[in-house]
Scaffold this active site. Structure first.
Site, PDB file in Angstrom:
ATOM      1  N   ALA A  55       0.865  -1.161   0.067  1.00 18.50           N
ATOM      2  CA  ALA A  55       0.035   0.251  -0.057  1.00 18.50           C
ATOM      3  C   ALA A  55       0.904   1.094   0.103  1.00 18.50           C
ATOM      4  CB  ALA A  55      -0.982   0.117   1.086  1.00 18.50           C
ATOM      5  N   HIS A  90      -3.905 -10.143  -4.068  1.00 14.80           N
ATOM      6  CA  HIS A  90      -4.967  -9.784  -3.430  1.00 14.80           C
ATOM      7  C   HIS A  90      -6.252  -9.432  -4.506  1.00 14.80           C
ATOM      8  CE1 HIS A  90      -2.723  -8.737   0.567  1.00 14.80           C
ATOM      9  NE2 HIS A  90      -3.074 -10.035   0.373  1.00 14.80           N
ATOM     10  N   CYS A 110     -26.791 -15.752 -12.915  1.00 19.40           N
ATOM     11  CA  CYS A 110     -26.938 -16.672 -11.915  1.00 19.40           C
ATOM     12  C   CYS A 110     -27.689 -16.134 -10.646  1.00 19.40           C
ATOM     13  CB  CYS A 110     -25.849 -17.458 -11.493  1.00 19.40           C
ATOM     14  SG  CYS A 110     -24.746 -16.752 -10.456  1.00 19.40           S
TER      15      CYS A 110
HETATM   16 ZN   LIG Z   1     -23.195 -15.315 -11.496  1.00 18.88          ZN
END
Ligand SMILES: [Zn+2]
Length: 253
Positions: free
Chosen positions: A21, A120, A156
């Site tokens: 950072a 990350h 989804c």
């Molecule tokens: Zn999805």
């Protein structure tokens, strides 16, 4: 010490950089973990970064989306520290750039995406927790701007989040393996703006040292690895890095 480190880097052939950072604070992106960090100041921010709260609580997600919209990273520009690491690559010395940062400022500065190992993840992409789909974060932020408070996956119906590693979430083993492998191939390992307190990433220092690399640490605060480093440089990262990394333009003349 600056001159010494500069000559080491001039003589190195495979530099592996680990950035944290601290390299982005001069670009206006606050250090989340530091004493002035966002998490220290705002307990809700810590909840938003925890995957369990995030998945369980729509209010945490709503706050997170507003937070992403307002992130200083969207308008942040790479600084002289990032530019110095681009010079390292232009000079043919940058073997890999392991970063704990999610802001993609290294890529924006001009480092090749294939050299950057984002342990990350990246805030510039979204991912669906349900189906794993990924895409540009701005596409979802457009929906938030248009009024969706907690946008869901259009395929989804799953929860969407940024493609970053939240607290409580596993690191991606292949990415960590790649980082450690690269560290083991370094002849000089340069840790920049990282507190070196987060494992397994901090372990890259040990891997590089065991493989015989010189260890150089550039950080404003002390790190647990200062004792074993060949050089430790404090001060402003955006001032120190250009001082220890020769520009490829100068060295090729
Ligand atoms: Zn999805």
């Amino acid at each position: 010490m600056i001159d010494q480190v500069r000559s080491w880097i001039d003589g190195a052939r495979r530099v592996v950089v680990l950035s944290g950072a601290g390299i982005s604070t001069d670009s206006g992106i606050p250090d989340f973990r530091g004493p002035q960090g966002v998490w220290t100041k705002n307990p809700l921010a810590e909840k938003m970064s925890n995957i369990h709260y995030y998945l369980a609580d729509p209010e945490v997600r709503k706050a997170s989306w507003q937070n992403r919209l307002a992130s200083p990273a969207w308008s942040a520009k790479p600084n002289a520290g990032h530019a110095a690491i681009v010079e390292l690559e232009k000079g043919g010395k940058l073997h890999a750039l392991i970063t704990q940062n999610i802001d993609e400022l290294h890529q924006l500065a001009g480092n090749s995406p294939e050299r950057v190992i984002e342990v990350h993840g990246t805030m510039r992409k979204f991912m669906c927790w349900g189906c794993g789909m990924r895409g540009p974060m701005q596409r979802v932020l457009e929906r938030v701007r248009a009024g969706e408070e907690d946008p869901r996956c259009r395929d989804c119906g799953g929860v969407l989040k940024s493609d970053t590693i939240s607290f409580g979430q596993q690191l991606v083993p292949e990415v960590i393996d790649r980082a450690m492998h690269a560290a083991g191939e370094a002849d000089l390992f340069l840790a920049v703006g990282s507190s070196l307190q987060v494992y397994p990433v901090a372990g890259a220092v040990d891997v590089a040292r065991s493989a015989g690399a010189k260890i150089v640490i550039v950080n404003a605060q002390p790190t647990p690895f200062d004792e074993i480093a060949d050089a430790v440089l404090g001060g402003s990262i955006s001032a120190v890095l250009p001082a220890i990394i020769s520009s490829s333009r100068i060295s090729s003349h």
